[in-house]
Write a protein that holds these residues in place. Structure first.
Motif, short mmCIF file in Angstrom:
data_model
loop_
_atom_site.label_atom_id
_atom_site.label_comp_id
_atom_site.label_asym_id
_atom_site.label_seq_id
_atom_site.Cartn_x
_atom_site.Cartn_y
_atom_site.Cartn_z
N ASP A 151 0.86 -1.20 0.00
CA ASP A 151 0.00 0.00 0.00
C ASP A 151 0.89 1.24 0.00
OD1 ASP A 151 -1.65 2.24 0.85
OD2 ASP A 151 -3.14 0.78 1.49
N GLU A 152 0.69 2.10 -1.01
CA GLU A 152 1.55 3.27 -1.16
C GLU A 152 1.05 4.48 -0.35
OE1 GLU A 152 -1.58 3.42 -4.38
OE2 GLU A 152 -0.40 1.88 -3.37
N ASP A 175 -1.34 -3.06 -3.68
CA ASP A 175 -1.39 -1.59 -3.71
C ASP A 175 -2.61 -1.11 -2.92
OD1 ASP A 175 -3.55 -2.21 -5.35
OD2 ASP A 175 -2.56 -1.60 -7.20
N HIS A 176 -2.72 0.22 -2.75
CA HIS A 176 -3.80 0.75 -1.93
C HIS A 176 -5.17 0.41 -2.53
CE1 HIS A 176 -5.79 3.18 1.03
NE2 HIS A 176 -6.40 3.87 0.10
#
Length: 195
Positions: A151-152, A175-176
């Motif tokens: 998750d960025e 990822d988010h």
């Protein structure tokens, strides 16, 4: 436990019922659980107004037969709803401290799925978020947290630490947006006990 007949889906900040995950969940429920009432309301930017709208929308839902799924800010909201309704919740990369994280977004914002759509995130919304924070309370129902280590936007360790009692699915990478959400929908449906 009775089967779940009512499923609430709460989208994230700057998102909408048009989000990929909301649409994928709606399509899955329609295809595999047609008896389940699925509701994904468009949430206003005011956290207080958003939760008033949700509380009114689920007021006549059967408390023993509902569940809530929330993504990002919707995950933070889902924890509040689960406390009120005492129901199972599924948290997808949930926001842990949005009062802290969203302070830098005060001002005019654009909607993720329609950049032409603008809204204002007002300073008083930070206090409204604090008022909805249920971090000090034990979970009111079973919790499932699906957390992407890649998750960025949010720190996976903070998300994981926030839900110690939850059944956790920690994804390497990801990822988010949880781009691989279709791979997890059946897990979500099973956990919610959809009719």
């Amino acid at each position: 436990m009775p089967a779940t007949t009512h499923l609430l889906y709460l989208h994230g900040f700057r998102s909408s019922p048009q989000s990929a995950k909301a649409r994928q969940m709606a399509a899955y429920v329609a295809a595999h659980h047609p008896a389940v009432h699925f509701w994904c309301p468009p949430l206003p930017p005011s956290p207080r107004a958003a939760m008033q709208q949700v509380a009114q929308g689920i007021a006549d839902w059967p408390r023993g037969a509902m569940a809530v799924v929330g993504s990002s800010l919707g995950g933070f909201y889902a924890s509040w709803v689960a406390q009120q309704a005492r129901c199972p919740s599924v948290l997808l990369n949930p926001a842990v401290d949005p009062a802290r994280d969203l302070e830098r977004y005060i001002g005019e914002q654009t909607a993720w799925h329609d950049p032409a759509e603008r809204f204002f995130f007002l300073p008083e919304y930070i206090g409204e978020l604090r008022a909805l924070d249920v971090r000090g309370l034990p979970p009111a129902g079973p919790q499932l947290a699906i957390i992407a280590k890649g998750d960025e936007l949010l720190d996976w360790r903070e998300m994981s630490g926030r839900y110690p009692a939850a059944q956790q699915v920690l994804l390497e990478g990801g990822d988010h947006a949880l781009s691989d959400f279709p791979a997890h929908i059946a897990t979500v449906a099973r956990f919610c006990g959809l009719a």
